[in-house]
Enzyme design. Structure first.
Site, PDB file in Angstrom:
ATOM      1  N   ASP A 178      -5.465  -3.033   8.425  1.00 58.76           N
ATOM      2  CA  ASP A 178      -4.931  -2.976   7.091  1.00 58.76           C
ATOM      3  C   ASP A 178      -3.448  -2.321   6.828  1.00 58.76           C
ATOM      4  OD1 ASP A 178      -4.335  -3.486   4.777  1.00 58.76           O
ATOM      5  OD2 ASP A 178      -6.326  -1.986   3.678  1.00 58.76           O
ATOM      6  N   TYR A 220     -14.362   0.892   4.719  1.00 61.95           N
ATOM      7  CA  TYR A 220     -13.505   0.516   3.653  1.00 61.95           C
ATOM      8  C   TYR A 220     -15.261  -0.358   3.336  1.00 61.95           C
ATOM      9  CZ  TYR A 220      -9.186  -0.317   3.986  1.00 61.95           C
ATOM     10  OH  TYR A 220      -7.536   0.073   4.273  1.00 61.95           O
ATOM     11  N   LYS A 255      -9.576   2.891  18.355  1.00 62.41           N
ATOM     12  CA  LYS A 255      -9.123   3.939  18.768  1.00 62.41           C
ATOM     13  C   LYS A 255     -10.922   4.190  20.138  1.00 62.41           C
ATOM     14  CE  LYS A 255      -6.893   7.912  18.777  1.00 62.41           C
ATOM     15  NZ  LYS A 255      -5.648   8.200  19.596  1.00 62.41           N
ATOM     16  N   ASP A 269      -2.797   3.814  18.113  1.00 62.37           N
ATOM     17  CA  ASP A 269      -1.547   4.344  17.879  1.00 62.37           C
ATOM     18  C   ASP A 269      -0.235   3.606  18.904  1.00 62.37           C
ATOM     19  OD1 ASP A 269      -3.410   5.446  19.561  1.00 62.37           O
ATOM     20  OD2 ASP A 269      -2.194   7.549  20.676  1.00 62.37           O
TER      21      ASP A 269
END
Length: 336
Positions: free
Chosen positions: A229, A125, A172, A205
């Site tokens: 988000d 972002y 991640k 995930d």
């Protein structure tokens, strides 16, 4: 606690009507607020030549607190998000989104009470994008140690102050070993200072899958910007949708509280959209400025209206208008 001066940013689309409904409920709570109405969003382009007029910026900087309705951001083309611009301008590094089960909405779970703490200024972002060639676009993912430490510190301090027991870092780092690895390392370093709070981590995930299967296992989540988000919206869906999803964007010198759903321009002027998200954002705002009694009064009134299930907006299975729903909450506040 005296009179507060707060900037009101109604936004566009359905924003003005839901913000006005929320404003009426907040005023009825007994808190003394002087509202400074300012413009933001697409409607400002013709009038000011910018999404965020200087007058609006000065009002927020002066008052140091604002409540905001939804604005529109074009997909794929056009101007940058007004929300992202605000967060960068005022360094609103902590996005806080509660997701708490509302029994009347009849979800398949018995208990959900999750807080997401999203780093609000970095990651992809940062909007550092460029075309490598006519067929290749590249976006840079920016994660810094100071930015990661301060969102972790913010989350642990909030958790400690509010009696939360467990915080997990969502990442991640198994694939993005430098960027997400740095974020996770900063989280672990901060966690050492809060031994009374259980700290752990989970791959993003897997977190999504676990949220859908058993959301009650989660308490607080700390996430980089993009994952935050996505997962905060997932959590909102678990408890009833974005119509009941409040949010706060907090920095060291300024805080902006906002509904996180879109502006829904096709419904503008119809007064059918649920104002709960902006109203609950107002409740968060009241607690932030120390007006806990007013916040409690609104929350109890809204919960009574939802429990009675007689005056609900369409997304909650009813036929009430925006104003009818707000009026029902105001009446309920007089009886709780």
């Amino acid at each position: 606690m005296g009179k507060h001066v707060i900037t009101m940013l109604p936004g566009e689309g359905t924003g003005p009507e839901i913000c006005e409904a929320a404003r009426r409920v907040i005023d009825h709570s007994g808190v003394e607020i002087v509202w400074e109405y300012e413009d933001i969003g697409l409607d400002c382009l013709d009038k000011y030549g910018t999404l965020l007029p200087e007058k609006t910026i000065k009002s927020i900087a002066k008052n140091k607190i604002a409540i905001k309705g939804p604005t529109t951001t074009p997909v794929g083309t056009g101007h940058k998000s007004a929300n992202v611009t605000l967060r960068k301008l005022f360094d609103l590094y902590a996005n806080v989104r509660p997701a708490k089960l509302i029994p009347v909405l009849k979800r398949p779970w018995d208990q959900i009470d999750i807080l997401t703490f999203r780093e609000n200024t970095e990651d992809s972002y940062a909007a550092i994008e460029h075309m490598v060639s006519d067929e290749v676009a590249q976006c840079l993912k920016v994660i810094t140690w100071p930015g990661s430490v301060r969102i972790a510190e913010f989350a642990f301090k909030w958790a400690k102050a509010n009696g939360r027991k467990k915080i997990q870092c969502v990442h991640k780092a198994n694939i993005m070993k430098m960027t997400d690895g740095l974020f996770l390392e900063a989280f672990r370093e901060v966690a050492k200072k809060y031994p009374e709070i259980e700290a752990g981590d989970i791959i993003v995930d897997n977190c999504c899958m676990q949220l859908v299967r058993n959301p009650a296992q989660f308490d607080c989540l700390v996430l980089p910007n993009l994952y935050g988000d996505i997962l905060s919206d997932l959590c909102a869906g678990l408890v009833g949708g974005l119509g009941f999803a409040p949010g706060a964007n907090i920095g060291d010198n300024c805080s902006i509280f906002e509904a996180v759903h879109g502006s829904a321009p096709k419904y503008a002027g119809m007064k059918k959209v649920n104002p709960s998200a902006v109203l609950l954002s107002g409740v968060m705002m009241l607690r932030w400025i120390g007006e806990n009694a007013a916040a409690d009064k609104i929350e109890k009134g809204m919960n009574k209206v939802l429990a009675e299930a007689k005056t609900l907006t369409y997304d909650a299975g009813g036929t009430a208008s925006t104003d009818e729903y707000a009026d029902a909450i105001i009446r309920a506040m007089d009886t709780v």
